[in-house]
Design an enzyme around this catalytic site. Structure first.
Site, PDB file in Angstrom:
ATOM      1  N   ILE A  14       0.835  -1.201   0.000  1.00 38.33           N
ATOM      2  CA  ILE A  14       0.000   0.000   0.000  1.00 38.33           C
ATOM      3  C   ILE A  14       0.874   1.257   0.000  1.00 38.33           C
ATOM      4  O   ILE A  14       0.639   2.198  -0.754  1.00 38.33           O
ATOM      5  CB  ILE A  14      -0.941  -0.003   1.235  1.00 38.33           C
ATOM      6  N   LYS A 218     -13.481   0.165   7.296  1.00 36.71           N
ATOM      7  CA  LYS A 218     -12.611  -0.765   6.563  1.00 36.71           C
ATOM      8  C   LYS A 218     -12.825  -2.206   7.045  1.00 36.71           C
ATOM      9  O   LYS A 218     -12.941  -3.142   6.247  1.00 36.71           O
ATOM     10  CB  LYS A 218     -11.148  -0.334   6.772  1.00 36.71           C
ATOM     11  N   HIS A 256     -33.500 -13.371  -7.808  1.00 41.76           N
ATOM     12  CA  HIS A 256     -34.375 -12.525  -6.977  1.00 41.76           C
ATOM     13  C   HIS A 256     -33.752 -11.128  -6.920  1.00 41.76           C
ATOM     14  O   HIS A 256     -32.538 -10.995  -6.724  1.00 41.76           O
ATOM     15  CB  HIS A 256     -34.471 -13.128  -5.567  1.00 41.76           C
ATOM     16  N   CYS A 272      -6.400  -9.995   3.675  1.00 43.41           N
ATOM     17  CA  CYS A 272      -7.347  -8.967   4.119  1.00 43.41           C
ATOM     18  C   CYS A 272      -8.640  -9.591   4.632  1.00 43.41           C
ATOM     19  O   CYS A 272      -8.961  -9.489   5.812  1.00 43.41           O
ATOM     20  CB  CYS A 272      -7.660  -8.029   2.957  1.00 43.41           C
ATOM     21  N   PHE A 337      -4.142 -17.604  -4.237  1.00 43.83           N
ATOM     22  CA  PHE A 337      -5.280 -17.432  -3.323  1.00 43.83           C
ATOM     23  C   PHE A 337      -6.553 -16.994  -4.038  1.00 43.83           C
ATOM     24  O   PHE A 337      -7.635 -17.071  -3.488  1.00 43.83           O
ATOM     25  CB  PHE A 337      -4.919 -16.528  -2.138  1.00 43.83           C
ATOM     26  N   ARG A 345       0.321 -16.288  -1.038  1.00 43.38           N
ATOM     27  CA  ARG A 345       0.331 -16.095   0.411  1.00 43.38           C
ATOM     28  C   ARG A 345      -1.067 -16.349   0.983  1.00 43.38           C
ATOM     29  O   ARG A 345      -2.052 -15.918   0.420  1.00 43.38           O
ATOM     30  CB  ARG A 345       0.813 -14.682   0.762  1.00 43.38           C
ATOM     31  N   LYS A 421     -14.804 -24.608  -7.339  1.00 48.16           N
ATOM     32  CA  LYS A 421     -15.213 -23.264  -7.780  1.00 48.16           C
ATOM     33  C   LYS A 421     -16.375 -23.296  -8.779  1.00 48.16           C
ATOM     34  O   LYS A 421     -16.759 -22.247  -9.303  1.00 48.16           O
ATOM     35  CB  LYS A 421     -14.023 -22.512  -8.397  1.00 48.16           C
TER      36      LYS A 421
HETATM   37  N1  SAJ Z   1     -13.741 -15.440  -2.457  1.00 44.51           N
HETATM   38  C1  SAJ Z   1     -14.678 -16.478  -2.424  1.00 44.51           C
HETATM   39  N2  SAJ Z   1     -15.934 -16.233  -2.882  1.00 44.51           N
HETATM   40  C2  SAJ Z   1     -16.292 -15.011  -3.388  1.00 44.51           C
HETATM   41  C3  SAJ Z   1     -15.339 -13.958  -3.411  1.00 44.51           C
HETATM   42  C4  SAJ Z   1     -14.070 -14.209  -2.945  1.00 44.51           C
HETATM   43  O1  SAJ Z   1     -14.395 -17.603  -1.977  1.00 44.51           O
HETATM   44  O2  SAJ Z   1     -17.461 -14.872  -3.797  1.00 44.51           O
HETATM   45  C5  SAJ Z   1     -12.366 -15.692  -1.946  1.00 44.51           C
HETATM   46  C6  SAJ Z   1     -11.276 -15.547  -2.998  1.00 44.51           C
HETATM   47  O3  SAJ Z   1     -11.121 -16.732  -3.744  1.00 44.51           O
HETATM   48  C7  SAJ Z   1     -10.077 -15.232  -2.142  1.00 44.51           C
HETATM   49  C8  SAJ Z   1     -10.676 -14.407  -0.990  1.00 44.51           C
HETATM   50  O4  SAJ Z   1     -12.064 -14.673  -0.998  1.00 44.51           O
HETATM   51  O5  SAJ Z   1      -9.504 -16.421  -1.605  1.00 44.51           O
HETATM   52  C9  SAJ Z   1     -10.449 -12.896  -1.068  1.00 44.51           C
HETATM   53  O6  SAJ Z   1     -10.536 -12.429  -2.391  1.00 44.51           O
HETATM   54  P1  SAJ Z   1     -11.218 -11.044  -2.842  1.00 44.51           P
HETATM   55  O7  SAJ Z   1     -10.942 -10.865  -4.280  1.00 44.51           O
HETATM   56  O8  SAJ Z   1     -12.657 -11.024  -2.467  1.00 44.51           O
HETATM   57  O9  SAJ Z   1     -10.516  -9.917  -1.942  1.00 44.51           O
HETATM   58  P2  SAJ Z   1      -8.978  -9.475  -1.634  1.00 44.51           P
HETATM   59  O10 SAJ Z   1      -8.592 -10.110  -0.329  1.00 44.51           O
HETATM   60  O11 SAJ Z   1      -8.074  -9.662  -2.785  1.00 44.51           O
HETATM   61  O12 SAJ Z   1      -9.172  -7.862  -1.421  1.00 44.51           O
HETATM   62  C10 SAJ Z   1     -10.087  -7.395  -0.430  1.00 44.51           C
HETATM   63  C11 SAJ Z   1     -11.016  -6.339  -1.083  1.00 44.51           C
HETATM   64  N3  SAJ Z   1     -12.126  -6.087  -0.187  1.00 44.51           N
HETATM   65  C12 SAJ Z   1     -13.421  -6.164  -0.589  1.00 44.51           C
HETATM   66  O13 SAJ Z   1     -13.742  -6.512  -1.718  1.00 44.51           O
HETATM   67  C13 SAJ Z   1     -14.456  -5.813   0.419  1.00 44.51           C
HETATM   68  C14 SAJ Z   1     -10.235  -5.050  -1.367  1.00 44.51           C
HETATM   69  O14 SAJ Z   1     -11.108  -4.036  -1.835  1.00 44.51           O
HETATM   70  C15 SAJ Z   1      -9.527  -4.576  -0.087  1.00 44.51           C
HETATM   71  O15 SAJ Z   1      -8.795  -3.370  -0.302  1.00 44.51           O
HETATM   72  C16 SAJ Z   1      -8.569  -5.654   0.324  1.00 44.51           C
HETATM   73  O16 SAJ Z   1      -9.357  -6.824   0.642  1.00 44.51           O
HETATM   74  C17 SAJ Z   1      -7.790  -5.142   1.535  1.00 44.51           C
HETATM   75  O17 SAJ Z   1      -6.632  -4.711   1.355  1.00 44.51           O
HETATM   76  O18 SAJ Z   1      -8.366  -5.074   2.631  1.00 44.51           O
END
Ligand code: SAJ
Length: 425
Positions: A14, A218, A256, A272, A337, A345, A421
Site C-alpha cells: 500500500i 474498513k 431474486h 485482508c 489465493f 500467500r 469453484k
Molecule cells: N472469495 C470467495 N468467494 C467469493 C469472493 C471471494 O471464496 O465470492 C475468496 C477468494 O477466492 C479469495 C478471498 O475470498 O480467496 C479474497 O478475495 P477477494 O478478491 O474477495 O478480496 P482481496 O482479499 O483480494 O481484497 C479485499 C477487497 N475487499 C473487498 O472486496 C471488500 C479489497 O477491496 C480490499 O482493499 C482488500 O481486501 C484489503 O486490502 O483489505
C-alpha cells in the site's frame, strides 16, 4: 499548497503505490522503510513487489526526482503510516487472535523527532478501532513539546487522522485513484486537513467521518464479504449432502432482485478478508458472534475439501478393485489465493495441496500457470496442464484460472473431478 513534501512510512503493497501516486502529481515524496534493500531497490527506480503499472509509476517518480527512499525519517508536511498490523500467533483454534500494533508504535516513535507544528499524520494501516488514538498517545509521549490532536481539543500542533486503503491487489494503481476514500480525523479540523491531502490524487469521492467510524468502515467491508462467503461455503456443504448443485442453486436464488449470494470455494485466502474480521472479534468477542462464526466456517472449508478428496479416492479404489491408492494420481489445479494472480500467500489452494501431499499415499501433481516455478520450492511436483489431465485419476480444481475454464469437457471424461469453484458443471 499546504503539502509540499509528504513522507510515506512503510513501502509495501500500500505504501509504495501511495507514494508513487503522490509523486505522479509532482509532490515531493520521501519514502521511509526499515529494510535497506527495499530502499535501495526503490532508489534505483525498481520495485520489490508485483503489481501491474507500479513499476512504471515508480521509475518515472524516481527519475523525475519526486520520489526518494530512505531508512531514516526526515521532516515533511504530512506523514502517512502504512506499516503492517499483524496478529500475535495463537496456540490453538479456540484462541482469538490479538492484534500486534508494535509496527505502528515503532513508526510513531521513528517519526516523532522530525515532527513540527502544522504537520498531519495519517494512519493508513488496517487497524482495530482505537489504534489511531493510541498512535496519537505514542506520539504525544515522544514529543511533549507539541500538542497532538485529541477529541474536543481545538488548538493543536499536529493533526491526526485515519484513512484506510480499500484497493484490490492487481488493480491497485487504478483503484487508488478511482475508489472513494473514507477519512476520519480525531477532530473535524484533522479530517479537513486529511481531505486536502487525499484530493491531490484521489478522483473518487473523499467522505469525512470520525476516526473510529473510519477504522470500523474498513473492517466492516472485509468482514461483510467474509460473512457472505461463509454463507456460500455453508450452503455448498449442505447442498453436497442433499445432492443439489450449489452453483445452479445460487444462480437461481440470485435472480431474486434483492438477493446477491457470493460464491463458495475451497476457503478464503489473501491477507485482508481472512484477517480483518479478527480485528472486530478481538475487540468485541462477546458481541461479534456471527463475524466470529463466519471466520470459523471459512477456515474449516479446506478440511471439508480434503475429506471430500479422500472419500473420492476411496470410491475410485472401490470401483477398480485391482487398484490401490498408491496406484492413483491426484492432480490439484491452482495454487494462488484467487484467480489469475501469482500470489500464493495465505492461499487455501496451496494449504490443501501441501497437506494432501503429506497425508495421501497416492501420487500428487499440481498445475499453476501464473507462477514462475523456478522462483519457488514446493514439496510436490508441478507439471503443465495437459500432462496433469493425462496422468490424473482424480482432478481437484482449486482456483478458477482462465486456463482451467477453457478445458474441453471431453478431456475430463472418465476422470473423477472435484470442482471447488463450480466452473465445469
Ligand atoms: N472469495 C470467495 N468467494 C467469493 C469472493 C471471494 O471464496 O465470492 C475468496 C477468494 O477466492 C479469495 C478471498 O475470498 O480467496 C479474497 O478475495 P477477494 O478478491 O474477495 O478480496 P482481496 O482479499 O483480494 O481484497 C479485499 C477487497 N475487499 C473487498 O472486496 C471488500 C479489497 O477491496 C480490499 O482493499 C482488500 O481486501 C484489503 O486490502 O483489505
Amino acid at each position: 499548497m499546504s503539502f509540499e513534501t509528504i513522507s510515506v512510512v512503510g513501502l509495501g503493497y500500500i505504501g509504495l503505490p501511495t507514494a508513487a501516486a503522490f509523486a505522479s502529481k509532482q509532490i515531493k515524496v520521501i519514502g521511509v522503510d526499515v529494510n535497506q534493500s527495499t530502499v535501495d531497490t526503490i532508489n534505483r527506480g525498481e520495485i520489490h513487489i508485483i503489481e501491474p503499472e507500479l513499476d512504471n509509476y515508480v521509475l518515472r517518480s524516481v527519475q523525475s526526482g519526486y520520489l526518494r527512499a530512505t531508512t531514516v525519517p526526515e521532516c515533511a508536511d504530512a506523514f502517512l503510516i502504512a506499516v503492517p498490523t499483524p496478529f500475535f500467533p495463537v496456540k490453538n483454534q479456540e484462541e482469538i487472535p490479538q492484534p500486534d500494533l508494535s509496527y505502528i508504535e515503532a513508526a510513531a516513535k521513528a517519526i516523532a523527532p522530525v515532527l513540527k507544528k502544522g504537520n498531519l499524520v495519517v494512519l493508513e494501516s488496517t487497524s482495530p478501532v482505537g489504534a489511531t488514538e493510541q498512535m496519537a498517545l505514542w506520539l504525544q509521549a515522544a514529543r511533549p513539546d507539541l500538542v497532538f490532536a485529541e477529541q474536543g481539543r481545538d488548538n493543536v500542533d499536529v493533526y491526526i487522522a485515519h484513512c484506510p486503503e480499500r484497493v484490490l491487489p492487481g488493480q491497485v494503481m487504478r483503484e487508488l485513484r478511482e475508489n472513494d476514500r473514507v477519512i476520519g480525523g480525531i477532530t473535524p479540523a484533522c479530517s479537513h486537513k486529511a481531505l486536502e491531502l487525499y484530493r491531490i490524487f484521489v478522483e473518487g469521492e473523499c467522505v469525512i467521518t470520525n476516526v473510529r467510524t473510519a477504522e470500523m468502515a474498513k473492517l466492516t467491508e472485509n468482514a461483510s464479504r467474509d460473512v457472505g462467503i461463509a454463507f456460500a461455503n455453508e450452503l455448498s456443504i449442505i447442498c453436497d449432502d442433499l445432492g443439489i448443485d450449489v452453483w445452479e442453486l445460487i444462480s437461481l436464488a440470485n435472480r431474486h432482485p434483492r438477493v446477491n449470494i457470493l460464491q463458495p470455494g475451497p476457503g478464503v485466502g489473501g491477507h485482508c478478508i481472512a484477517v480483518d474480521p479478527w480485528f472486530i472479534v478481538s475487540k468485541n468477542p462477546a458481541q461479534a458472534k456471527l463475524i466470529h462464526q463466519a471466520r470459523l466456517v471459512n477456515d474449516s472449508k479446506p478440511n471439508w475439501v480434503m475429506d471430500k478428496v479422500k472419500s473420492v479416492l476411496l470410491d475410485v479404489c472401490t470401483d477398480n478393485p485391482h487398484k490401490n491408492i498408491q496406484d492413483l494420481t491426484l492432480a490439484c489445479l491452482g495454487l494462488s489465493f484467487k484467480a489469475n494472480i501469482d500470489d500464493i500467500r495465505e492461499s487455501p489452494a496451496l494449504k490443501i495441496t501441501e497437506i494432501l501431499h503429506q497425508e495421501l499415499a497416492c501420487k500428487l501433481i499440481s498445475v499453476e500457470p501464473n507462477l514462475k516455478i523456478e522462483h519457488h520450492k514446493f514439496s510436490f511436483e508441478i507439471v503443465d496442464l495437459n500432462t496433469a489431465i493425462d496422468l490424473a485419476d482424480v482432478i481437484l480444481l482449486l482456483v478458477e484460472h482462465d486456463e482451467f475454464k477453457k478445458i474441453d469437457p471431453e478431456v475430463l471424461k472418465g476422470k473423477r473431478c472435484i470442482d471447488t469453484k463450480g466452473i465445469w458443471f
